[in-house]
Design a protein around this motif. Structure first.
Motif, PDB file in Angstrom:
ATOM      1  N   UNK A  93       0.874  -1.167   0.000  1.00 59.42           N
ATOM      2  CA  UNK A  93       0.000   0.000   0.000  1.00 59.42           C
ATOM      3  C   UNK A  93       0.915   1.223   0.000  1.00 59.42           C
ATOM      4  N   UNK A  94       0.768   2.052  -1.048  1.00 62.96           N
ATOM      5  CA  UNK A  94       1.718   3.159  -1.207  1.00 62.96           C
ATOM      6  C   UNK A  94       1.559   4.194  -0.088  1.00 62.96           C
ATOM      7  N   UNK A  98       7.761   4.727   2.666  1.00 62.63           N
ATOM      8  CA  UNK A  98       9.128   4.195   2.715  1.00 62.63           C
ATOM      9  C   UNK A  98       9.190   2.682   2.685  1.00 62.63           C
ATOM     10  N   UNK A  99       8.147   2.034   3.185  1.00 61.62           N
ATOM     11  CA  UNK A  99       8.184   0.571   3.245  1.00 61.62           C
ATOM     12  C   UNK A  99       7.239  -0.042   2.209  1.00 61.62           C
ATOM     13  N   UNK A 100       6.892   0.727   1.162  1.00 62.07           N
ATOM     14  CA  UNK A 100       5.989   0.193   0.138  1.00 62.07           C
ATOM     15  C   UNK A 100       6.563  -1.098  -0.455  1.00 62.07           C
ATOM     16  N   UNK A 125       1.921  -4.422  -6.491  1.00 60.43           N
ATOM     17  CA  UNK A 125       0.477  -4.147  -6.521  1.00 60.43           C
ATOM     18  C   UNK A 125       0.128  -3.254  -5.338  1.00 60.43           C
ATOM     19  N   UNK A 126      -0.533  -2.148  -5.647  1.00 61.18           N
ATOM     20  CA  UNK A 126      -0.766  -1.110  -4.641  1.00 61.18           C
ATOM     21  C   UNK A 126      -2.237  -1.115  -4.217  1.00 61.18           C
ATOM     22  N   UNK A 131      -8.408  -2.896  -6.086  1.00 57.97           N
ATOM     23  CA  UNK A 131      -8.903  -3.964  -5.210  1.00 57.97           C
ATOM     24  C   UNK A 131      -8.944  -5.283  -5.978  1.00 57.97           C
ATOM     25  N   UNK A 132      -8.475  -5.245  -7.233  1.00 55.83           N
ATOM     26  CA  UNK A 132      -8.499  -6.456  -8.064  1.00 55.83           C
ATOM     27  C   UNK A 132      -7.086  -6.957  -8.319  1.00 55.83           C
TER      28      UNK A 132
END
Ligand SMILES: Cc1cc2nc3c(=O)[nH]c(=O)nc-3n(C[C@H](O)[C@H](O)[C@H](O)COP(=O)(O)O)c2cc1C
Length: 150
Positions: A93-94, A98-100, A125-126, A131-132
């Motif tokens: 989750x962007x 920093x830890x994306x 995948x963010x 959501x897909x």
């Protein structure tokens, strides 16, 4: 070809992505062993000719608990995986900045250190964007199969 699919999930999204990827791999005739919560012996016993990692990121940028022991053991024992093609699908989750996708990035780094060969650049995948995740991963999985010569 024997492929080992490693998953790391907290709330199941990475499992959904892995389900979809596993179906495509099997359709393509790839003999797939899926491991969750495995130790290094189980991983090595699967005798991978290719590796796919599908992992979320949790905590302060770690892989989930079902992948963490294997990550730590691979780091400690350092079994060389020379030339084995691999790919990583990282879920994150962007908004974590920093830890994306750090869990996936760390697994990628580790596999490179073990001399495995990245067959296709990592997919990130963010969850802020989609959501897909399972559907979004499909084109990447198709490319990964091509890179494996399937
Ligand atoms: C407690 C918690 C911590 C998280 N930490 C991160 C993080 O550091 N970096 C990141 O990119 N995503 C982080 N995420 C987002 C998840 O990796 C993302 O939502 C992912 O799609 C969840 O996949 P899963 O359902 O397989 O667990 C975090 C989510 C939770 C609930």
């Amino acid at each position: 070809m024997r492929l080992t699919l490693l998953t790391g999930t907290v709330s199941g999204t990475a499992d959904m992505v892995a389900d979809a990827a596993e179906s495509r791999l099997i359709e393509a005739g790839v003999q797939t062993t899926r491991l969750s919560g495995a130790n290094v012996e189980e991983f090595l016993a699967s005798a991978p000719e290719a590796i796919l990692v599908v992992t979320a990121t949790t905590g302060m940028g770690e892989v989930p608990d079902d992948l963490l022991p294997l990550q730590l053991e691979l780091n400690d024992r350092f079994p060389l995986l020379t030339g084995i093609p691999f790919g990583v699908i990282g879920l994150g989750d962007s908004s974590y900045d920093d830890t994306f996708c750090q869990g996936g990035r760390d697994m990628r780094e580790l596999l490179l250190e073990l001399q495995a060969r990245e067959a296709l650049p990592m997919l990130e995948l963010d969850a802020s964007e989609t959501v897909n995740q399972d559907e979004d991963a499909e084109p990447w999985v198709a490319e990964f199969l091509k890179a494996l010569g399937r």
